[in-house]
Design a protein around this motif. Structure first.
Motif, PDB file in Angstrom:
ATOM      1  N   SER A  57      59.267  44.190  14.097  1.00  0.00           N
ATOM      2  CA  SER A  57      58.838  44.571  15.104  1.00  0.00           C
ATOM      3  C   SER A  57      57.800  43.018  15.318  1.00  0.00           C
ATOM      4  N   ILE A  58      57.124  42.991  16.469  1.00  0.00           N
ATOM      5  CA  ILE A  58      56.049  41.920  17.111  1.00  0.00           C
ATOM      6  C   ILE A  58      55.734  42.539  18.916  1.00  0.00           C
ATOM      7  N   GLY A  59      54.170  41.655  19.013  1.00  0.00           N
ATOM      8  CA  GLY A  59      53.652  41.974  20.327  1.00  0.00           C
ATOM      9  C   GLY A  59      54.515  40.659  21.312  1.00  0.00           C
ATOM     10  N   VAL A  60      53.993  41.166  22.355  1.00  0.00           N
ATOM     11  CA  VAL A  60      54.692  39.746  23.301  1.00  0.00           C
ATOM     12  C   VAL A  60      53.414  39.901  23.216  1.00  0.00           C
ATOM     13  N   GLY A  61      52.526  39.933  23.818  1.00  0.00           N
ATOM     14  CA  GLY A  61      51.303  39.274  24.299  1.00  0.00           C
ATOM     15  C   GLY A  61      51.248  37.863  24.306  1.00  0.00           C
ATOM     16  N   GLY A  62      51.034  36.848  25.087  1.00  0.00           N
ATOM     17  CA  GLY A  62      51.492  35.135  24.787  1.00  0.00           C
ATOM     18  C   GLY A  62      53.088  34.892  25.130  1.00  0.00           C
ATOM     19  N   LEU A  63      53.630  35.316  25.117  1.00  0.00           N
ATOM     20  CA  LEU A  63      54.739  34.791  24.784  1.00  0.00           C
ATOM     21  C   LEU A  63      55.447  35.015  25.907  1.00  0.00           C
ATOM     22  N   GLY A  64      56.778  33.708  25.746  1.00  0.00           N
ATOM     23  CA  GLY A  64      56.979  33.544  27.355  1.00  0.00           C
ATOM     24  C   GLY A  64      58.705  33.593  27.402  1.00  0.00           C
ATOM     25  N   VAL A  65      59.445  33.580  28.826  1.00  0.00           N
ATOM     26  CA  VAL A  65      60.906  33.611  27.717  1.00  0.00           C
ATOM     27  C   VAL A  65      61.614  32.418  27.814  1.00  0.00           C
ATOM     28  N   GLY A  66      60.468  31.325  27.698  1.00  0.00           N
ATOM     29  CA  GLY A  66      61.012  30.530  26.957  1.00  0.00           C
ATOM     30  C   GLY A  66      60.974  30.081  25.831  1.00  0.00           C
ATOM     31  N   ASP A  67      60.079  31.381  24.940  1.00  0.00           N
ATOM     32  CA  ASP A  67      59.687  31.337  23.728  1.00  0.00           C
ATOM     33  C   ASP A  67      61.054  31.808  22.414  1.00  0.00           C
ATOM     34  N   SER A  68      60.594  31.558  21.582  1.00  0.00           N
ATOM     35  CA  SER A  68      61.056  32.107  20.237  1.00  0.00           C
ATOM     36  C   SER A  68      61.457  32.354  19.617  1.00  0.00           C
ATOM     37  N   VAL A  69      60.984  33.542  18.727  1.00  0.00           N
ATOM     38  CA  VAL A  69      60.325  33.833  17.715  1.00  0.00           C
ATOM     39  C   VAL A  69      61.988  33.759  16.357  1.00  0.00           C
ATOM     40  N   ARG A  70      61.060  33.818  14.724  1.00  0.00           N
ATOM     41  CA  ARG A  70      62.080  33.836  13.445  1.00  0.00           C
ATOM     42  C   ARG A  70      61.961  35.295  12.929  1.00  0.00           C
ATOM     43  N   ALA A  71      63.018  35.728  12.686  1.00  0.00           N
ATOM     44  CA  ALA A  71      62.871  37.196  11.847  1.00  0.00           C
ATOM     45  C   ALA A  71      63.397  35.841  10.509  1.00  0.00           C
ATOM     46  N   THR A 146      57.266  27.552  21.145  1.00  0.00           N
ATOM     47  CA  THR A 146      56.938  27.402  22.701  1.00  0.00           C
ATOM     48  C   THR A 146      57.406  26.553  23.361  1.00  0.00           C
ATOM     49  N   SER A 147      57.979  26.390  24.195  1.00  0.00           N
ATOM     50  CA  SER A 147      58.533  26.094  25.274  1.00  0.00           C
ATOM     51  C   SER A 147      57.793  25.335  26.471  1.00  0.00           C
ATOM     52  N   SER A 148      56.429  26.167  26.134  1.00  0.00           N
ATOM     53  CA  SER A 148      55.613  25.994  27.660  1.00  0.00           C
ATOM     54  C   SER A 148      54.200  23.895  27.404  1.00  0.00           C
ATOM     55  N   GLY A 149      55.076  23.214  26.716  1.00  0.00           N
ATOM     56  CA  GLY A 149      54.567  22.246  26.828  1.00  0.00           C
ATOM     57  C   GLY A 149      52.671  22.228  26.071  1.00  0.00           C
ATOM     58  N   ALA A 150      52.961  22.853  24.714  1.00  0.00           N
ATOM     59  CA  ALA A 150      51.765  22.681  23.899  1.00  0.00           C
ATOM     60  C   ALA A 150      51.161  21.425  23.726  1.00  0.00           C
TER      61      ALA A 150
END
Length: 486
Positions: A57-71, A146-150
């Motif tokens: 599991s992961i908390g989603v704070g700071g994540l957006g719909v354009g982001d990804s996670v790696r399992a 992230t895809s937020s223009g980091a």
């Protein structure tokens, strides 16, 4: 009726692994985050073997719909081309774990779906992440990108670090060049902590003179999380979010100093004492002389005859192996004439004596002028041999016991055996730097008698009979040689 499991199941898909030993997936969050979600739990299951499944599991704070996670998970035993199921659940409770209804719902909804394409890795080797210990059921979930223009650049440094079974502590700085850091997040094992107040680090201006805001980049963070998980550091700037996995060492930062002496072995200071005694001659007294066979070779620990050429008198409150005279060290003068000895030594004894300052005075009376004395004591050590465990000593404490005031000249004194003290979670908040500062297992001192003490120079209202009775409470059982079964 829509079940609780169905209400939590956000995604149910199937996919195919290109190779054998599936061990990693990159998962886009465009669907999972379109609703109001606090935490996500990811489940990967073999379509053919119901016993093979992984979750994390992961908390989603700071994540957006354009982001990804790696399992990342323990490799599956399935062959190349095997079919797998992917489920994403919304969680409101960190402790909530997948159960049979969850897995059954996933298998029912995903089994007949056309396979989707996911970015994945396979193969049994995990050489790229050798220290990874998986959370929950064989999986760790990490923020991948992230895809937020980091911001394209970030620098960081860790000045202090430790971790134990309860969590991890980091102190350092993070800098994003032209973008001021607004917030910083430390994440591990699906848990995270956010830092929004930064400390002054004016020293960094000499390295980044073009970015005045770097002076406000110091941070400290404590994250309660399981041990052995990878740790990710992210910074949030006006330009977006950028981060990376931290490469942390096996030991603490700053590194503990090396110790020249093993607290369980003969130290160089004791060897120096033995050399001086062998040159000067005279009788030698060992306070606390009972010995026990060592676990491996049966030789007694701290064998008084190992390096000393002089006759050694063993003195102890209880009879036993190595003991010549039985008595209370607080009344040593009852058993040894004044100025009769050339040397006195002890190891791990003074902490068990009610009034060690009286013993220091008794040692002075028993030694001749120019005689030598050596003592090793615990500085930071758990309580032991109860109920007669009274004291802990620093090197400066030994200087006080065996210093000019008690008629001695200090020849050498020191600490050995670096160790760490980890505060328990309920009180560590104000002492998070404590494990980065070494404590020491032992202190030791080597002294020479330079003058006699006047009668009554060191006094304490200690009744002789009461002292002897209390001293005998020191446990005997732990020091008896083990019996060999017949």
């Amino acid at each position: 009726m829509r079940t609780q499991t169905a209400a939590r199941l956000l995604i149910a898909e199937s996919f195919q692994a290109p190779g054998s030993g599936l061990r990693s997936l990159v998962l886009p969050l465009d669907v999972a985050l379109r609703g109001s979600v606090e935490r996500l739990r990811f489940v990967v299951a073999s379509a053919a073997d119901a016993s093979q499944w992984r979750c994390g599991s992961i908390g989603v704070g700071g994540l957006g719909v354009g982001d990804s996670v790696r399992a990342v998970f323990e490799p599956f035993p399935d062959a190349a081309g095997a079919n797998f199921l992917l489920g994403v659940f919304a969680l409101a409770d960190l402790a909530e774990a997948p159960n049979e209804p969850d897995l059954s719902a996933l298998r029912e909804l995903a089994r007949g779906r056309d396979p989707i394409v996911l970015e994945c890795a396979w193969g049994a080797s995990r050489a790229a992440e050798p220290s990874l210990i998986f959370d929950q059921h064989g999986m760790a979930v990490l923020r991948e990108r992230t895809s937020s223009g980091a911001a394209s650049r970030m620098e960081h440094w860790i000045d202090a670090y430790w971790r134990d079974a309860y969590g991890i502590y980091l102190r350092g700085w993070a800098h994003a060049y032209e973008h001021r850091v607004r917030a910083l997040r430390v994440e591990s094992a699906g848990r995270s902590v956010t830092v929004s107040v930064f400390s002054e680090r004016a020293d960094l201006l000499q390295h980044y003179p073009a970015h005045d805001h770097v002076r406000h980049s110091g941070f400290a963070a404590y994250l309660a999380c399981p041990a052995g998980q990878p740790v990710r550091l992210e910074v949030e700037t006006d330009s977006g979010v950028v981060g990376s996995l931290l490469e942390l060492p096996e030991g603490p930062i700053p590194a503990w100093p090396s110790s020249a002496a093993d607290p369980l072995e003969r130290s160089n200071m004791w060897r120096k004492f033995a050399t001086l005694i062998n040159s000067a001659g005279g009788l030698v007294l060992q306070i606390g002389a009972r010995t026990i066979p060592a676990a491996e070779d049966g030789r007694p620990v701290w064998n008084s005859n190992e390096l000393l050429e002089s006759l050694v008198i063993g003195f102890d409150i209880h009879p036993g192996p190595g003991v010549t005279v039985v008595g209370d060290a607080h009344q040593l003068s009852r058993y040894v004439r004044a100025s009769a000895l050339g040397g006195v030594f002890s190891s791990a004894v003074l902490e068990h004596l009610q009034a060690p300052w009286l013993v220091a005075a008794e040692v002075n009376r028993a030694l001749k002028i120019g005689g030598f004395s050596y003592h090793q004591v615990p500085a930071a050590w758990p309580a032991h041999a109860q109920p007669n465990d009274f004291w802990r000593f620093t090197d400066e404490g030994l200087r006080t016991l065996f210093g000019p005031e008690t008629g001695f000249e200090v020849l050498d004194v020191g600490l050995s055996g670096p160790a760490a003290i980890h505060p328990a979670p309920e009180w560590r908040r104000e002492f998070l730097d404590m494990p980065t500062v070494p404590a020491y297992a032992c202190a030791e001192i080597l002294v020479r008698k330079v003058r006699d003490l006047e009668a009554g120079a060191v006094a304490w209202p200690l009744d002789a009979r009461a002292s002897e009775a209390r001293s005998r409470r020191y446990p005997v059982e732990a020091l008896r040689p083990p019996t060999t079964p017949s």
